[in-house]
Write an enzyme that holds these catalytic residues in place. Structure first.
Site, PDB file in Angstrom:
ATOM      1  N   SER A 184      -0.901  -2.579  -1.349  1.00  0.00           N
ATOM      2  CA  SER A 184      -0.432  -2.574  -0.001  1.00  0.00           C
ATOM      3  C   SER A 184      -0.987  -1.283   0.660  1.00  0.00           C
ATOM      4  CB  SER A 184       0.923  -2.810  -0.363  1.00  0.00           C
ATOM      5  OG  SER A 184       1.626  -1.335  -0.622  1.00  0.00           O
ATOM      6  N   ASP A 185      -0.207  -1.243   1.809  1.00  0.00           N
ATOM      7  CA  ASP A 185      -0.530   0.214   2.405  1.00  0.00           C
ATOM      8  C   ASP A 185       0.743   1.334   1.900  1.00  0.00           C
ATOM      9  OD1 ASP A 185      -1.360   2.600   3.833  1.00  0.00           O
ATOM     10  OD2 ASP A 185      -2.198   1.379   5.343  1.00  0.00           O
ATOM     11  N   TRP A 186       1.290   2.182   2.674  1.00  0.00           N
ATOM     12  CA  TRP A 186       2.832   3.121   2.143  1.00  0.00           C
ATOM     13  C   TRP A 186       2.868   2.506   2.538  1.00  0.00           C
ATOM     14  CZ3 TRP A 186       2.047   8.015  -0.446  1.00  0.00           C
ATOM     15  CH2 TRP A 186       3.597   8.834  -0.332  1.00  0.00           C
TER      16      TRP A 186
END
Length: 749
Positions: A292-294
């Site tokens: 995932s992204d942050w």
């Protein structure tokens, strides 16, 4: 997005063929398609908490404060097996100590993955990605990634979150600076090149690191150019424009993908099972990690698709997200979701298996300390590669009256604070790059009288005493990058007033642009005879620009994204559809144009000038039919100038009549060619019929009919034309290569 166009029954029937097909990039590049006995044994022994730990990536610091969170409490979490990966950590010695803790004091002795955003250099800051794309040379992009990988490896890192391969056609978007611009074919070539650079031997060992193709998918299509906003993309545009660079990255062997923050047609990519599991994993058979992204998993609650963190965790897992970056949602809530739905357990096992396979591929089980060398963890003393990469990335946009190269002995005034801004030369995502190591344009041209432009009368006085003015204008590095979208991409601050004041002196001006996106500068650049686009070029910015200004090197870069006249033209692309009423310069005719600005960009896609002149011969074809195996398209190019220089030969196509409207031009090949004065070379492109395919509900459709060929020096400077005929109509399967992802073979003789 739905699963429209995906034939599940055909996919099942083709399963046996897929196992041996050419479209298994991870299998071919990495040599790993099934888990080893070691991984199966570990999975059998792991508790649910340990599995969730492997699926969790924890910040060990922040981008500008690496390792800052590695306190006693965090180290105790390592001992408990609560994470499988750290990000924002670095340093050969501290990471060796951290790894020792994982492999000696945890129950299962599983090594950690250390990750960081190494985007365009680690210690040695190189040109930003949009600048490297301006080289129109995949070998340049590969070389930059190789340098970055070697330095990151020495710092003990295993994994970078690069390359960013998002296509964008809206210069208001802040992350233009991190990508390769507007075109899927150019983007695909740069994506594959960077993957090869980060992972040079296909295993990410021997001074290489794991790459990450991001952000899957549609991140660059955000509404209004606003970072993180929705992307409403048609099925055809998704497959023809936005997916090709990701396919090319997967085919090149990218070890990981990152899901995008945005939603596509209302479905957040972090929870988009149709595109992550359906397309990426099932159709492309991608075997690597998807991260995932942050904080993106927790943000599914903000999107409105999940009511609780447990629901968010379950949605992301079902979509195919293996690792949770920073949100701690998997670690904190996925066990709750499994208790409510035991069918999630096999998905957890699959995610952990892929993470462990990546660690095994890196060789960490055999030697957890194989990465890192404290003696090499420093800035290289050899700055020549950084200077060469920067020179290749510079684009000459205008040169009226042959003002450049500068004549020897001319009195120069260097005006503009950016000319002396070492920090801005580094751009965003600078890893361990330091401004103190950068050489500015002012430092590289000590003979020029400098004025920073804050005091406009002082700058005017300096200009009046000079023969030629070098005017450094653009934007500070912190005005482009993540969360740096702008509604107005003209000159910020007092620069418009400064420019007008310097123009009023009537001195010859060379505008040196320093920026992270194409800016809207028609008014600002009006009346300025020479314009140089330099982007953010890294630690050798000043010397590289000086080499071009003085004629030591002829500029050879080309724009990877057109430069608008005014902000209101965004988004825009050279590869637009003709419409029923094509844009007409006659305002008395109703057509697809703005009434208050000229048609098209100020400087078009592919544009770039040289200190030499190039002549093109007629097009030669190996035959009249465009076949599946390929038809050769040859043009002779001659340097009729007086200096050695590079020409970028560009091949564009168009089907004038098709089942669906086609763009007025589409790039399908390019070659950067170095020619001595008077020298000629024959450039041959081998084009296949698959490369003119159109996305349809059945797959990639190739129709009978004419294909126009256009060869030239930019999308708006076509020098030679020809035509081929497609005689055979056929449809390939949905999991075949996107047309713009297929590389055109090039031969230069």
């Amino acid at each position: 997005m739905g699963t429209k166009g995906i034939d599940r029954r055909a996919l099942v029937k083709a399963g046996a063929m897929l196992a041996a097909s050419a479209w298994l990039p991870m299998a071919r590049a990495q040599g790993v398609v099934r888990p080893s006995k070691r991984i199966n044994a570990l999975l059998a022994e792991m508790t649910l908490a340990e599995k969730l730990g492997q699926m969790s990536q924890i910040p060990g610091g922040r981008q500008r404060a690496l390792n800052s969170r590695l306190d006693a409490a965090m180290l105790d979490r390592v001992r408990k097996g609560e994470m499988g990966s750290f990000l924002h950590v670095a340093g050969a010695e501290p990471l060796r100590d951290l790894q020792r803790l994982a492999v000696t004091e945890t129950r299962l002795k599983i090594p950690l993955l250390f990750a960081m955003d190494v985007i365009h250099g680690y210690h040695t800051t190189l040109p930003v990605p949009i600048a490297l794309a301006s080289s129109w040379d995949p070998k340049t992009a590969e070389r930059a990634a190789r340098i970055a990988a070697e330095e990151a490896w020495a710092a003990g890192l295993h994994w970078t979150f690069a390359p960013m391969v998002d296509i964008t056609r809206d210069a208001r978007w802040g992350r233009v600076v991190e990508g390769a611009g507007e075109d899927p074919y150019l983007g695909a070539r740069m994506a594959a090149a960077q993957v090869r650079g980060f992972e040079p031997d296909g295993t990410a060992r021997r001074n290489g690191i794991l790459s990450c193709a991001k952000h899957f998918i549609g991140y660059g299509a955000a509404m209004g150019g606003r970072d993180y906003d929705s992307a409403d993309i048609s099925e055809r545009t998704l497959h023809e424009v936005y997916l090709p660079p990701f396919f090319a990255a997967a085919q090149a062997g990218a070890g990981s993908f990152m899901a995008a923050f945005n939603d596509v047609a209302g479905v957040p990519m972090t929870a988009n099972a149709a595109l992550v599991n359906g397309l990426l994993r099932d159709h492309w058979d991608y075997q690597g990690i998807v991260v995932s992204d942050w904080n993106a998993i927790r943000e599914l609650i903000n999107h409105g698709t999940a009511a609780t963190p447990a629901e968010a965790a379950a949605q992301a897992l079902r979509a195919g997200i293996d690792m949770d970056m920073a949100s701690a949602t998997y670690a904190g809530y996925l066990a709750e979701a499994v208790a409510a739905d035991p069918a999630l357990m096999p998905l957890i096992d699959a995610a952990v298996r892929r993470i462990l396979m990546a660690k095994e591929r890196l060789g960490l089980f055999n030697d957890p300390y194989a990465f890192g060398d404290a003696d090499q963890d420093k800035l290289s003393s050899d700055r020549r590669p950084a200077r060469d990469l920067a020179r290749k990335s510079i684009v000459l946009l205008r040169n009226e009256g042959a003002l450049l190269p500068l004549r020897p002995g001319a009195k120069l005034a260097l005006i503009g604070g950016l000319a002396d801004d070492a920090s801005t030369t580094l751009g965003s995502w600078r890893a361990r790059g330091l401004a103190e190591n950068a050489v500015t344009l002012r430092a590289a041209m000590p003979g020029a009288v400098f004025a920073d432009g804050k005091d406009i009368p002082a700058a005017v006085a300096a200009a009046k005493r000079a023969d030629i003015v070098l005017l450094a204008i653009g934007e500070d590095f912190d005005l482009s990058g993540e969360a740096r979208s702008r509604s107005d991409i003209g000159l910020p601050g007092n620069q418009p007033a400064l420019v007008e004041a310097i123009k009023a002196t009537r001195k010859p001006i060379v505008a040196v642009l320093m920026n992270g996106r194409p800016m809207a500068l028609e008014s600002a650049l009006s009346g300025i005879p020479a314009v140089l686009e330099t982007w953010f070029l890294g630690i050798e910015s000043g010397p590289a620009i000086a080499d071009i200004l003085t004629g030591k090197v002829s500029p050879g870069g080309r724009l990877p994204m057109g430069m608008p006249r005014v902000t209101g033209q965004a988004p825009m692309s050279y590869a637009h559809f003709p419409s029923g009423r094509p844009a007409n310069p006659d305002l008395g005719i109703d057509s697809a144009r703005y009434r208050d600005v000229d048609i098209g960009p100020l400087f078009p896609f592919g544009h770039g000038l040289s200190y030499a002149k190039f002549d093109y011969g007629p097009v030669e074809l190996s035959g009249p039919v465009l076949s599946r195996s390929g038809t050769r398209i040859t043009v002779a190019v001659t340097n009729s100038g007086a200096v050695e220089a590079d020409e970028v030969v560009q091949l564009y196509i168009r089907a004038p009549v098709a089942a669906a409207a086609r763009p007025v031009k589409e790039l399908r090949g390019f070659a950067r060619v170095t020619l001595a004065p008077g020298q000629s070379k024959r450039v041959t492109f081998t084009l296949r019929s698959d490369q003119v395919a159109i996305w349809s509900e059945q797959g990639w459709a190739v129709a009978r009919g004419r294909v126009e060929l256009m060869l030239g020096s930019s999308s708006d400077d076509i020098r030679a034309r020809a035509e081929l005929t497609v005689a055979e109509a056929y449809v390939t399967t949905p999991h075949a290569a996107p047309a713009a992802a297929i590389e055109t073979r090039v031969n230069i003789a």
